[in-house]
Design a protein around this motif. Structure first.
Motif, PDB file in Angstrom:
ATOM      1  N   SER A 213     -33.703 -54.901 -33.687  1.00 16.73           N
ATOM      2  CA  SER A 213     -34.465 -55.564 -32.634  1.00 16.73           C
ATOM      3  C   SER A 213     -33.618 -56.537 -31.818  1.00 16.73           C
ATOM      4  N   HIS A 214     -32.307 -56.432 -31.872  1.00 18.10           N
ATOM      5  CA  HIS A 214     -31.467 -57.381 -31.150  1.00 18.10           C
ATOM      6  C   HIS A 214     -31.352 -56.970 -29.678  1.00 18.10           C
ATOM      7  N   ARG A 215     -31.412 -57.967 -28.802  1.00 12.43           N
ATOM      8  CA  ARG A 215     -31.436 -57.709 -27.355  1.00 12.43           C
ATOM      9  C   ARG A 215     -30.153 -57.137 -26.783  1.00 12.43           C
ATOM     10  N   HIS A 216     -29.106 -57.154 -27.561  1.00 14.37           N
ATOM     11  CA  HIS A 216     -27.882 -56.566 -27.021  1.00 14.37           C
ATOM     12  C   HIS A 216     -27.869 -55.043 -27.147  1.00 14.37           C
ATOM     13  N   ALA A 217     -28.805 -54.490 -27.927  1.00 11.24           N
ATOM     14  CA  ALA A 217     -28.852 -53.030 -28.064  1.00 11.24           C
ATOM     15  C   ALA A 217     -29.085 -52.344 -26.714  1.00 11.24           C
ATOM     16  N   PRO A 218     -30.092 -52.748 -25.940  1.00 11.59           N
ATOM     17  CA  PRO A 218     -30.297 -52.046 -24.664  1.00 11.59           C
ATOM     18  C   PRO A 218     -29.126 -52.227 -23.697  1.00 11.59           C
ATOM     19  N   GLU A 219     -28.409 -53.324 -23.811  1.00 15.58           N
ATOM     20  CA  GLU A 219     -27.253 -53.521 -22.917  1.00 15.58           C
ATOM     21  C   GLU A 219     -26.142 -52.522 -23.252  1.00 15.58           C
ATOM     22  N   ILE A 220     -25.932 -52.319 -24.547  1.00 15.90           N
ATOM     23  CA  ILE A 220     -24.920 -51.327 -24.949  1.00 15.90           C
ATOM     24  C   ILE A 220     -25.391 -49.931 -24.561  1.00 15.90           C
ATOM     25  N   GLU A 221     -26.665 -49.670 -24.792  1.00 21.33           N
ATOM     26  CA  GLU A 221     -27.208 -48.342 -24.472  1.00 21.33           C
ATOM     27  C   GLU A 221     -27.089 -48.048 -22.974  1.00 21.33           C
ATOM     28  N   GLN A 222     -27.308 -49.072 -22.159  1.00 23.75           N
ATOM     29  CA  GLN A 222     -27.164 -48.897 -20.713  1.00 23.75           C
ATOM     30  C   GLN A 222     -25.751 -48.427 -20.365  1.00 23.75           C
ATOM     31  N   GLY A 223     -24.757 -49.072 -20.954  1.00 24.72           N
ATOM     32  CA  GLY A 223     -23.372 -48.704 -20.663  1.00 24.72           C
ATOM     33  C   GLY A 223     -23.040 -47.292 -21.120  1.00 24.72           C
ATOM     34  N   LEU A 224     -23.511 -46.949 -22.314  1.00 24.85           N
ATOM     35  CA  LEU A 224     -23.200 -45.608 -22.831  1.00 24.85           C
ATOM     36  C   LEU A 224     -23.986 -44.535 -22.098  1.00 24.85           C
ATOM     37  N   SER A 225     -25.192 -44.860 -21.697  1.00 18.47           N
ATOM     38  CA  SER A 225     -25.997 -43.881 -20.952  1.00 18.47           C
ATOM     39  C   SER A 225     -25.315 -43.546 -19.626  1.00 18.47           C
ATOM     40  N   GLU A 226     -24.832 -44.575 -18.956  1.00 21.92           N
ATOM     41  CA  GLU A 226     -24.078 -44.328 -17.722  1.00 21.92           C
ATOM     42  C   GLU A 226     -22.852 -43.467 -17.972  1.00 21.92           C
ATOM     43  N   ALA A 227     -22.211 -43.705 -19.126  1.00 23.80           N
ATOM     44  CA  ALA A 227     -20.966 -42.987 -19.411  1.00 23.80           C
ATOM     45  C   ALA A 227     -21.198 -41.516 -19.695  1.00 23.80           C
ATOM     46  N   CYS A 228     -22.337 -41.184 -20.284  1.00 19.90           N
ATOM     47  CA  CYS A 228     -22.552 -39.785 -20.668  1.00 19.90           C
ATOM     48  C   CYS A 228     -23.640 -39.110 -19.848  1.00 19.90           C
ATOM     49  N   GLY A 229     -24.324 -39.895 -19.010  1.00 14.92           N
ATOM     50  CA  GLY A 229     -25.290 -39.269 -18.114  1.00 14.92           C
ATOM     51  C   GLY A 229     -26.628 -38.939 -18.744  1.00 14.92           C
ATOM     52  N   ARG A 230     -26.869 -39.467 -19.929  1.00 12.82           N
ATOM     53  CA  ARG A 230     -28.207 -39.263 -20.494  1.00 12.82           C
ATOM     54  C   ARG A 230     -28.583 -40.464 -21.358  1.00 12.82           C
ATOM     55  N   ALA A 231     -29.872 -40.603 -21.594  1.00 11.69           N
ATOM     56  CA  ALA A 231     -30.353 -41.788 -22.301  1.00 11.69           C
ATOM     57  C   ALA A 231     -29.817 -41.833 -23.731  1.00 11.69           C
ATOM     58  N   VAL A 232     -29.330 -42.981 -24.098  1.00 13.04           N
ATOM     59  CA  VAL A 232     -28.779 -43.158 -25.435  1.00 13.04           C
ATOM     60  C   VAL A 232     -29.621 -44.189 -26.195  1.00 13.04           C
ATOM     61  N   THR A 233     -29.958 -43.866 -27.426  1.00 15.15           N
ATOM     62  CA  THR A 233     -30.547 -44.853 -28.330  1.00 15.15           C
ATOM     63  C   THR A 233     -29.626 -44.949 -29.541  1.00 15.15           C
TER      64      THR A 233
END
Lengths: 351, 351, 351, 351
Positions: A213-233
């Motif tokens: 539940s840490h708020r930095h998770a969506p920030e990391i996911e945003q960066g990786l999603s941009e890098a691979c072009g699909r939503a990352v969890t």
């Protein structure tokens, strides 16, 4: 852009916290910057050394003031070290001639709905959100050059994205199966008195917090999603350590079919070959937080796992420096056309 | 078995290390045991308090001797705290009337080929290996009751197997996809002087070590393989922490189809409902090493992951106590028919 | 006094602080006591393990309540861990059948004017002050046996007076020239959140505090004045250490004409020859706080100074145990006629 | 003296210890110096980052070599970080064109008999001893300017002499009654593996060592004797702290008749008014080691004692920086006519 010989006049909002002190530590030696304003609303009127006695020797630091007292005419650049949520309104009210570097989370998430979900309230400056540039310098340098409002990355996301974005972008690591076990020093929890960060509650032990539940998770996911072009969890599990500074992230990843550990390491070496602040360690040398302590350096490495098809990526930074104030000054240097390493090219302090 | 009122006469071989000192700490208050022999070959002839000054107050502790000096007639039970490999020969030479509790790794791995592979040499007492009982008390109590030679579990394997074996056995966790991120205090590295464990090299930082090559991996795999009936290979990544005692293991697991986090927690609660030393924490309380410090207690919990189908299992122990000497005395109590909690039912020391 | 087989029913007032938790740690294993009441006014209604998670394993601890809720009929003994000043009124209101052990400073100073001067207000229970017995067990055992209201000594005064009182009484040390350089762990500062005791403000450094103004100075002076029969003023300078538990006091004294270091050491050895909890270390062994950590033991020694006529006296205790809760239980044992070492005869936890 | 634009070519002998690493940390950013030679006889042939991984990012550091391999023609300045006693012979053999800054104790004591008494052997380079200049920069700057062989002060003597010499010289403090209670971080004990400096032996505790027998006592006495013109013997009692860097000295002094605390403080303020690296703290601010950590700064203050006629002087430095390598570079700057603060004007690292 700056007149020859003139200095960038700096304001630090919320200077009474640890990131504020770290900015002062760095900027005191910056040849092209001068600290013009330090705000701290609850400590307004006090000398800065009474709040941070390590600066008792520093002549000429401004007394703490309230940010409402300023008209910002004599300021060129604002570092905003205020808590998230309060930050939006304050930055919205600043005049447009200022370059603003925000160390809070308020402008990091491009999707305002994601912001609202994780930070518990509507974003009140969505138009500024669109303008904000995310400042992971080594990966977004060109965009940063033209930024007026810069969102300085979170500490955990810095240590996660620097190694993972190139690997995911190159298709060597599967974004569906990433586990980040993070360990942070206690400065990450701030300087406000809380029972949970008392010496006796932190010393001589370790525990996880903000599990799943840490708020930095969506920030990391945003960066990786941009890098691979699909939503990352992904899994992100931070732990609180009995140390003041440092973040170590041990990242457990699954390699894409055909990918190898050597190939992954080569991608990182090539990505960061010309980068002064990012070092891919030789051989099997393990990154240690103490070896980057007090510096803007990033140490990383990639290791084979005994489990077939898996790899272990480890990254160490100083959360207050590269994870906050050092990267903020690095961003300032880029935004003002100065040599990027100015004032942050000091060595780690070990031991 | 013991005569009424008589005490178990104890010998501790290799008493000059941290596990030896922890055994003395515990056994000093054991109403049915007395410390008869303490060996330490390089420090033979010295008083025990000159090696461990915390015992300056303890009257009557035997002077350190060489183990070759003894004929063991007046001893009932031997705790062996010697390094692996040297241990085999010494235990082989001990008379059969002795019950032996070995804290080294020499008799933990049932497959002598696995031993040879990980510990760098042929096993020289394979016949004893067959006799040895693995002493994870809460899971092997019945076998321990009849043991003469007991292999005391490793510290990391204790914290991993206590939660994972029931989950794997119940079919709730897939044994193919287990990642164990472990963090240990520095007592785990022993008392021999090494640059890597100096205060200044350990304080104020964290790093991984033995990445994908730590000898406790096959011990954990052995336990999980038995639990699920097929060979298990897993990721085990230990980290060295700036604290003296404690192990925290954050275990990232994939749930079997249909399994839930609640179901997994319930399995653990049922498994350990009657166990004094194992506590499944209520709600979302996170296990912290400092909350079991100095005690034989195990704290564990299970958490949902944001990634669908995954869960996070966290377990904390004191590596010197439940992870070594405390569990060794617990095993002794079982082997000698004493109440299992005798002399180890002290509370954690926090702060 | 207690009925055969019955247990002393204990109440701990202010149990949510560190001394409260230490009392619970000790009393959980006390064969003749049971914890009947735990109060914590701001956390009333919470389980004790939610306040101190190390007790998650302990079945049957009472839920925290407000002290106003109790009529004390089913209680025999009260430990009062409340802040000074608030304590007086609360103790005054307790019924007379209770034995009371007060861990605050409220009843330590016999002269109520001295109390008023150092604690900032008139004493509101001077009649109780007269009744109170000062509980430095090894030196006041006889008086303690008959006490109803016991003033448990301060942590610093315990470590200072145990060695200094016999030396001053014997006339070997001049009371006019005593300097006490004290170093304490952070538990001494309590569990209330304050910026000054955050992990990051205490770790990796040391500083003096309360220079020439700490409230434990008059308490030490009272003890020494009684010992030598004239008013003593001394230097007492405490320092805050990056550790949780422990007090080390390095005391610089001037020997009386004709007195020797050997003579001084002999006085201490004779004074404490039969005392289980006080050890005069052999030879030149230096007392270390880590060697008494978690225990009720006191280690002390005397050293020659290079400066002619001077000596150095060093004493180490655990501030939470012998310096607070351990000594409190020791006092309870004496007051209730139990063997003095009951429940506190555990060994130090080192490392 | 140096050709325009050329750089001072530096050799560091014994670079594999902590003071060597600290010199490299500082000199990497020195605009007028370049590190030409790093010796470490037992690690010759290894890269420097393999010995100190924090320098993995630093390109161009020389590989470790044996000092016997060099003819020193291309070197201008030697920092000698070798153990005392071995140092004399090596420095004696160096060519005369080199400026030499010795961080060992070999040339600090002007009286070779005192050296022989405290360091266990005849001095083998008494003629060099006469030439050596003692480098406490703020007090001996003029002599340092012309020095060829510089004896860099010990860490404890630096923190003691900077406040005490002006006070003794001014006649405000009686040199007959000085007590120095010193607390040091563990880097002072060096990087060689020893049981006594293992993490688990140092963490979470404190103890005195070298009681009345530490070798820095005669060095401090030498400085004070020169200041007051008569032989001084004092008490110096060091303690080992669970921290890596920092020395705090709490000095208990007797004021001369008529002298006051205010007067003493004023003498220090005047002495150090123009000194960048020495700060007399305002008001009752206490020096803390963490507030000078990682820097060349000295924080000091003077406090009234409750005991009439006494005062308490407190001084904090970083033992590795101002107490060793920082002061060594400060000396180099003076010896080579460079601005004194070059490369050492960085801020403390807090937290």
């Amino acid at each position: 852009m700056m007149a020859e010989g003139s200095k960038i006049r700096i304001a630090i909002l919320g200077a009474s916290g640890y990131t504020g002190a770290e900015l002062v530590r760095i900027l005191l030696t910056h040849p092209s910057a001068e600290i013009a304003v330090l705000t701290g609303n609850t400590q307004a009127g006090q000398s800065f050394y009474s709040v941070f006695p390590q600066f008792a020797y520093a002549k000429g630091l401004p007394t703490l003031t309230k940010h409402e007292e300023h008209d910002w005419k004599d300021v060129d650049c604002v570092f905003c070290c205020l808590p998230h949520a309060t930050t939006q309104d304050i930055i919205k009210a600043l005049p447009q001639h200022l370059k603003v570097i925000d160390l809070s989370a308020d402008f990091r998430l491009k999707d305002v709905n994601t912001y609202a979900e994780w930070y518990g309230g509507e974003h009140r400056a969505p138009e500024l959100q669109k303008e904000a540039v995310y400042g992971l310098v080594e990966l977004h340098r060109d965009a940063i050059k033209g930024a007026r409002l810069l969102a300085n990355p979170g500490c955990y996301p810095t240590a996660a994205q620097l190694p993972l974005i190139p690997l995911v972008k190159a298709g060597l690591v599967l974004p569906e199966d990433i586990i980040i076990d993070a360990k942070s020093g206690a400065t990450g929890a701030g300087r406000a008195p809380k029972q949970g960060t008392l010496f006796c509650e932190i010393a001589d032990g370790i525990h996880a917090y903000g599990v799943a539940s840490h708020r930095h998770a969506p920030e990391i996911e945003q960066g990786l999603s941009e890098a691979c072009g699909r939503a990352v969890t992904l899994n992100f599990t931070p732990h609180l350590m009995p140390m003041s500074r440092g973040i170590l992230e041990t990242m457990y990843v699954r390699l894409a079919p055909g990918a190898t550990v050597e190939g992954a390491k080569k991608v990182l070496e090539e990505q960061y070959a010309g980068e002064h602040f990012v070092t891919v360690l030789p051989g099997k040398e393990v990154p240690q937080t103490r070896h980057v302590r007090g510096s803007n350096h990033v140490f990383m490495n990639v290791f084979a796992d005994r489990v077939a098809g898996r790899a272990i990526v480890i990254c160490a930074i100083d959360n207050l420096c590269k994870g906050a104030s050092g990267q903020a000054v690095q961003n300032m240097n880029v935004m003002f056309g100065l040599p990027e390493h100015t004032a942050i090219d000091f060595a780690p302090v070990f031991p």
